[in-house]
Write an enzyme that holds these catalytic residues in place. Structure first.
Site, PDB file in Angstrom:
ATOM      1  N   LYS A  46      -0.823  -7.004   9.999  1.00  0.00           N
ATOM      2  CA  LYS A  46       0.477  -7.286  10.640  1.00  0.00           C
ATOM      3  C   LYS A  46       1.668  -7.250   9.674  1.00  0.00           C
ATOM      4  O   LYS A  46       2.696  -7.879   9.902  1.00  0.00           O
ATOM      5  CB  LYS A  46       0.474  -8.641  11.394  1.00  0.00           C
ATOM      6  CG  LYS A  46      -0.696  -8.887  12.296  1.00  0.00           C
ATOM      7  CD  LYS A  46      -1.113  -7.698  13.122  1.00  0.00           C
ATOM      8  CE  LYS A  46      -0.094  -7.267  14.141  1.00  0.00           C
ATOM      9  NZ  LYS A  46      -0.492  -5.971  14.770  1.00  0.00           N
ATOM     10  N   HIS A  90      -7.395  -3.408   4.651  1.00  0.00           N
ATOM     11  CA  HIS A  90      -6.861  -4.779   4.666  1.00  0.00           C
ATOM     12  C   HIS A  90      -7.652  -5.672   3.701  1.00  0.00           C
ATOM     13  O   HIS A  90      -7.451  -6.884   3.682  1.00  0.00           O
ATOM     14  CB  HIS A  90      -6.998  -5.396   6.063  1.00  0.00           C
ATOM     15  CG  HIS A  90      -6.086  -4.812   7.101  1.00  0.00           C
ATOM     16  ND1 HIS A  90      -4.779  -4.498   6.864  1.00  0.00           N
ATOM     17  CD2 HIS A  90      -6.308  -4.520   8.415  1.00  0.00           C
ATOM     18  CE1 HIS A  90      -4.228  -4.016   7.982  1.00  0.00           C
ATOM     19  NE2 HIS A  90      -5.141  -4.021   8.929  1.00  0.00           N
ATOM     20  N   SER A 135       3.471 -12.319  14.264  1.00  0.00           N
ATOM     21  CA  SER A 135       2.977 -11.022  14.724  1.00  0.00           C
ATOM     22  C   SER A 135       1.479 -11.104  15.038  1.00  0.00           C
ATOM     23  O   SER A 135       1.008 -10.637  16.068  1.00  0.00           O
ATOM     24  CB  SER A 135       3.256  -9.979  13.630  1.00  0.00           C
ATOM     25  OG  SER A 135       2.840  -8.714  14.028  1.00  0.00           O
TER      26      SER A 135
HETATM   27  P1  A3P Z   1       5.772  -7.379  15.201  1.00  0.00           P
HETATM   28  O1  A3P Z   1       4.499  -7.842  15.843  1.00  0.00           O
HETATM   29  O2  A3P Z   1       6.496  -8.462  14.477  1.00  0.00           O
HETATM   30  O3  A3P Z   1       6.656  -6.624  16.139  1.00  0.00           O
HETATM   31  P2  A3P Z   1       0.541  -3.697  11.400  1.00  0.00           P
HETATM   32  O4  A3P Z   1       0.727  -2.253  11.571  1.00  0.00           O
HETATM   33  O5  A3P Z   1       0.217  -4.112   9.994  1.00  0.00           O
HETATM   34  O6  A3P Z   1      -0.437  -4.240  12.394  1.00  0.00           O
HETATM   35  O7  A3P Z   1       1.955  -4.403  11.649  1.00  0.00           O
HETATM   36  C1  A3P Z   1       2.491  -4.456  12.942  1.00  0.00           C
HETATM   37  C2  A3P Z   1       3.920  -4.940  12.849  1.00  0.00           C
HETATM   38  O8  A3P Z   1       4.734  -3.897  12.289  1.00  0.00           O
HETATM   39  C3  A3P Z   1       4.471  -5.243  14.229  1.00  0.00           C
HETATM   40  O9  A3P Z   1       5.374  -6.337  14.036  1.00  0.00           O
HETATM   41  C4  A3P Z   1       5.196  -3.941  14.563  1.00  0.00           C
HETATM   42  O10 A3P Z   1       6.165  -4.078  15.568  1.00  0.00           O
HETATM   43  C5  A3P Z   1       5.806  -3.615  13.198  1.00  0.00           C
HETATM   44  N1  A3P Z   1       6.198  -2.197  13.105  1.00  0.00           N
HETATM   45  C6  A3P Z   1       5.422  -1.117  13.282  1.00  0.00           C
HETATM   46  N2  A3P Z   1       6.147   0.023  13.176  1.00  0.00           N
HETATM   47  C7  A3P Z   1       7.414  -0.363  12.927  1.00  0.00           C
HETATM   48  C8  A3P Z   1       8.651   0.322  12.723  1.00  0.00           C
HETATM   49  N3  A3P Z   1       8.741   1.664  12.800  1.00  0.00           N
HETATM   50  N4  A3P Z   1       9.762  -0.399  12.485  1.00  0.00           N
HETATM   51  C9  A3P Z   1       9.707  -1.740  12.422  1.00  0.00           C
HETATM   52  N5  A3P Z   1       8.580  -2.465  12.604  1.00  0.00           N
HETATM   53  C10 A3P Z   1       7.449  -1.788  12.862  1.00  0.00           C
END
Ligand code: A3P
Length: 291
Positions: free
Chosen positions: A46, A101, A131
């Site tokens: 996340k 991870h 998140s």
């Molecule tokens: P939120 O849940 O706070 O919206 P991961 O890929 O490690 O699982 O992380 C997911 C988080 O990264 C999510 O956060 C997601 O919305 C955010 N995220 C993914 N792509 C993004 C982008 N292009 N710009 C901003 N945040 C992004």
């Protein structure tokens, strides 16, 4: 505190048996050899993993979005700790992007850092928590954890979550920051100025992109465009003993959302845990220390 029922523990780290087989993890540590051209993205869950996978994919395709539109992130940059990954690591075609991870003590033991390049992305742990909290509530695989993951109960027990403690993860990887093959970035700096971050990544990877190609990377890695790509690509994840499910990774994509979730007491508790755990680490590394 009792262990949550569906975790398996490997060297003290809670993992999911449907995703991480103990036998694979042992082989991963002892047998995996990375190549000089490999790029491994390491994150605590996340923290913007999928965002960075798209940025890297777009850099390797010189801004052309065809690849990010047509293949899932799992195919473009497979997680090394997931099932069948040994074969994938051996045979993956170029560009050899991988994701993990894993905390450093579960990572392949080979001298990977002298060969492969590692990009580590960290995010404000309070936003990671929010998140994570929202993410797990949507997944059938996690439903039995929903009480455990409830924000109020997670705070005092924040060490016992999937992939272990955020603090240990960051502190485990950070010492590699001195290596020329290691790049430390934060979710917050991507937000603040994506162009500067993309240029930094290109320099780290020795990739020479034109202004136009960089603009296309930035455009196609924007939240909205990525959301559209992901809707097109989102494959169901199939694991034994689990109903196939899809992940909805792009949710809000903002910095500081924790302020809408944490009570004052929770914030104070978390800040104390943070201060205690991060004592002595460079303040300028973490933009969230200022907020
Ligand atoms: P939120 O849940 O706070 O919206 P991961 O890929 O490690 O699982 O992380 C997911 C988080 O990264 C999510 O956060 C997601 O919305 C955010 N995220 C993914 N792509 C993004 C982008 N292009 N710009 C901003 N945040 C992004």
């Amino acid at each position: 505190m009792e262990n949550p029922p569906h975790y398996m523990f490997l060297k003290g780290i809670p993992l999911l048996p449907n995703f991480h087989k103990e036998e694979l993890m042992a082989k991963l540590q002892d047998e995996v050899e990375f190549q000089d051209k490999d790029v491994i993205l390491v994150t605590y869950p996340k923290s913007g993993t999928h965002w960075m996978i798209d940025i890297l994919s777009l850099i390797y395709s010189k801004g052309d979005p065809t690849w990010v539109k047509s293949a899932s992130s799992w195919k473009r940059s497979p997680w090394i700790e997931h099932l069948n990954s040994l074969e994938v690591i051996k045979t993956k075609a170029d560009p050899r992007l991988f994701t993990s991870h894993l905390p450093i003590h579960l990572f392949p033991k080979s001298d990977f850092i002298s060969k492969a390049k590692v990009i580590y992305v960290a995010r404000n742990p309070k936003d990671v928590l929010v998140s994570f909290y929202n993410f797990v509530h949507e997944l059938p695989i996690f439903q039995s954890f929903s009480n455990f993951y409830g924000l109020p109960s997670l705070l005092p027990n924040s060490l016992l979550v999937l992939y272990g403690s955020w603090f240990d993860h960051v502190k485990g990887w950070l010492p590699l920051n001195d290596s020329k093959n290691f790049l430390f970035l934060t979710y917050e700096e991507l937000h603040q100025d994506l162009k500067v971050s993309v240029e930094k990544i290109c320099q780290f990877l020795d990739k020479d992109l034109s202004e136009e190609e960089i603009s296309s990377v930035i455009e196609n890695a924007s939240f909205q465009v990525m959301k559209n790509h992901m809707l097109e690509n989102n494959e169901a994840i199939i694991r034994e003993n689990v109903e196939p499910f899809k992940v909805m990774v792009l949710r809000k994509g903002i910095c500081g959302e924790w302020k809408n979730y944490f009570t004052v007491t929770q914030m104070e508790t978390f800040n104390n845990i943070y201060q205690e755990n991060m004592k002595g680490l460079g303040q300028n590394l973490f933009p969230w220390d200022q907020c």
